[in-house]
Scaffold this active site. Structure first.
Site, PDB file in Angstrom:
ATOM      1  N   HIS A  53       0.892  -1.354  -0.163  1.00 17.76           N
ATOM      2  CA  HIS A  53      -0.036   0.078  -0.083  1.00 17.76           C
ATOM      3  C   HIS A  53       0.913   1.322   0.025  1.00 17.76           C
ATOM      4  O   HIS A  53       1.866   1.514   0.738  1.00 17.76           O
ATOM      5  CB  HIS A  53      -0.981   0.190   1.267  1.00 17.76           C
TER       6      HIS A  53
ATOM      7  N   GLY B 163       3.992  22.580   9.794  1.00 12.91           N
ATOM      8  CA  GLY B 163       5.403  22.368   9.684  1.00 12.91           C
ATOM      9  C   GLY B 163       6.291  22.789   8.658  1.00 12.91           C
ATOM     10  O   GLY B 163       6.066  23.693   7.854  1.00 12.91           O
TER      11      GLY B 163
ATOM     12  N   HIS C 124       9.389  14.311   8.747  1.00 17.62           N
ATOM     13  CA  HIS C 124      10.247  13.600  10.058  1.00 17.62           C
ATOM     14  C   HIS C 124      11.060  12.528   9.653  1.00 17.62           C
ATOM     15  O   HIS C 124      10.481  11.724   8.710  1.00 17.62           O
ATOM     16  CB  HIS C 124       8.870  13.098  11.059  1.00 17.62           C
TER      17      HIS C 124
ATOM     18  N   ALA D  27       9.176   9.037  10.822  1.00 15.63           N
ATOM     19  CA  ALA D  27       7.712   9.192  10.769  1.00 15.63           C
ATOM     20  C   ALA D  27       7.055   9.687   9.465  1.00 15.63           C
ATOM     21  O   ALA D  27       5.813   9.666   9.386  1.00 15.63           O
ATOM     22  CB  ALA D  27       7.076   9.648  12.093  1.00 15.63           C
ATOM     23  N   GLY D  28       7.917  10.408   8.811  1.00 14.91           N
ATOM     24  CA  GLY D  28       7.333  10.938   7.497  1.00 14.91           C
ATOM     25  C   GLY D  28       6.216  12.206   7.650  1.00 14.91           C
ATOM     26  O   GLY D  28       6.754  13.054   8.521  1.00 14.91           O
TER      27      GLY D  28
END
Length: 491
Positions: free
Chosen positions: A81, A163, A168, A171-172
């Site tokens: 996915h 942001g 990140h 964590a993207g």
């Protein structure tokens, strides 16, 4: 009035149960209920379904994203996915006592908090999107974690809504939004040739010329080709129609559906519609289902063999020597009945051979009338509660005149806003009912006439309640804004 919101966060972990357990545990709390959890090792993804009060579920979602950022490392993640974040997608769906616009405000609050607390950048999508390009999740997630990680540094158009222009490191980024109820529906084919699934997905999805409200992709899952789909409006593009299309497309390649699956939860109405279509039941209605009839009877909404028992309590409350419910609640009820009648006419005409040319118009009417009816139903109680608040404010003013005046003004504003929204909704119902006359079964003309009359009564009664409250208002700016909206309603 209570608020109920559904949240269906998708996390990029479908193989390590301990990590998923930790995320679920982080989201638990007072006022939040876990309805479902799905883990898929091929997709390497889990889908968690929560429901709860507005404030509680916002905090639950924020905590879940924080825990996902702690336990999931996307640099080590592999799965079928597409994904761009440890907490990949966090949608909010209105259930009861909230609107889609309320969920948009929730999404923005949650997005800001995720960045503030965990330094995970956030993109807004669907109804919460700041630009049309970001309404579609596919556009936001283009390039996935690895591609976006590089592009966001140099392309201002890919900058997150909350942001810095950098993902990140592990964590993207997370996509947060608001949407209607979605059906995640997958069809497995009796072949391992994923190229066929990809071709079928291309044919069925809206972005490449297929059905409206369908997103699709092809994957290899459990050794089988899978057509993976999201139905973003199952009432306008129902599950059964999508399944039949996939079945016909598969036949072109010499294969057929082996089975299908639902990921997460599905609205009951979607299955009722599928049952009606496949069984070809004449004059089908959801009240023919035993459990639905039982729930209605036990809840006092109707009686076996007659509708009087459902209506009678409300009528008797109107007749009672008490201030509430009164004309405002009655107006809301009239508007809700108007919407119900109009929706019934549109629903009984849609799908019939004689009206196929009007299917898009009928589907649009049904989609608009549903939320209008629900909003008007909610206003029956809202109006009574608003009036009770006014009475309490006057009582408080008698006890403390200095602070009581402000309380009266606030209560009057609420007591004005509720019937004003009733008038606006009922006016829209009336316009929709009028538009159905030329595109629906002429034998149902009397139903549309009744719907129009009820809608006009709802507008007139609601505006009378608005006017009587304005007479006591001191805030001239508020009064002027309300009178402008009243003029719009009167047309």
């Amino acid at each position: 009035m209570s608020t109920l919101v559904e949240c269906v966060p998708n996390f990029s972990e479908g193989r390590d149960k301990a990590k998923v357990d930790a995320i679920v545990e982080a989201m638990k709390g007072d006022g939040v209920y876990l309805l479902d959890r799905e883990m898929d090792s091929d997709h390497n993804r889990c889908v968690i379904t929560l429901v709860g009060e507005r404030e509680a579920i916002q905090e639950a979602a924020i905590r879940g994203v924080g825990k996902a950022a702690e336990v999931i490392d996307l640099t080590q993640h592999q799965g079928a996915h597409p994904r761009m974040g440890a907490a990949d997608v966090v949608p909010f769906i209105p259930i009861d006592g909230v609107t889609l616009e309320d969920c948009v405000a929730m999404a923005k609050h949650v997005g800001a908090e995720i960045w503030k607390r965990y330094l995970v950048p956030v993109y807004l999508y669907e109804a919460a999107a700041a630009t049309p390009e970001r309404q579609n999740l596919e556009n936001v997630r283009r390039g996935q974690f690895e591609g976006l990680r590089d592009e966001v540094k140099t392309n201002p158009e890919r900058r997150p809504d909350f942001g810095d222009a950098a993902l990140h490191p592990t964590a993207g980024a997370t996509v947060v939004g608001a949407r209607k109820a979605l059906v995640a529906y997958n069809v497995f084919l009796n072949t391992a040739d994923v190229a066929i699934a990809k071709k079928i997905a291309k044919a069925v999805r809206q972005s490449s010329g297929g059905f409206r409200f369908v997103k699709g992709a092809g994957f290899l899952v459990r050794g089988l080709a899978q057509v993976s789909m999201n139905l973003t409006d199952f009432e306008q593009t129902p599950v059964h129609r999508v399944f039949e299309f996939v079945k016909r497309e598969a036949a072109r390649y010499g294969v057929s559906p082996l089975s299908s699956e639902i990921v997460g939860l599905i609205p009951k109405k979607a299955l009722e519609d599928a049952a009606e279509w496949f069984l070809q039941v004449e004059n089908f209605d959801s009240s023919l289902i035993l459990e639905n009839r039982l729930a209605a009877v036990m809840g006092g909404k109707m009686a076996v063999g007659g509708l009087r028992a459902g209506v009678e309590p409300f009528v008797e409350q109107l007749a009672a020597p008490t201030a509430t419910p009164g004309g405002g609640s009655a107006s809301a009820a009239a508007g809700a009945m108007a919407a119900g009648l109009a929706q019934m006419v549109a629903s009984m005409s849609r799908g019939k051979k004689a009206y196929l040319q009007y299917e898009a118009l009928l589907s649009d009417a049904i989609a608009r009338l549903g939320p209008l009816r629900e909003g008007l139903k909610a206003s029956i109680d809202d109006d009574a509660e608003a009036y009770d608040s006014v009475m309490k404010a006057y009582k408080a003013a008698r006890e403390n005149a200095e602070s009581g005046e402000a309380g009266i003004e606030t209560a009057l504003k609420l007591a004005t806003s509720v019937p004003l929204s009733v008038a606006e909704r009922a006016a829209e119902v009336g316009r929709i009912a009028a538009s159905l006359g030329s595109v629906s079964n002429p034998n149902m003309k009397s139903d549309l006439t009744t719907a129009g009359a009820l809608a006009r009564a709802a507008v007139e009664g609601a505006l009378a309640n608005v006017e009587i409250n304005l007479e006591s208002m001191k805030d001239q700016d508020f009064t002027q804004a309300v009178r402008s909206r009243v003029a719009s309603v009167k047309g």
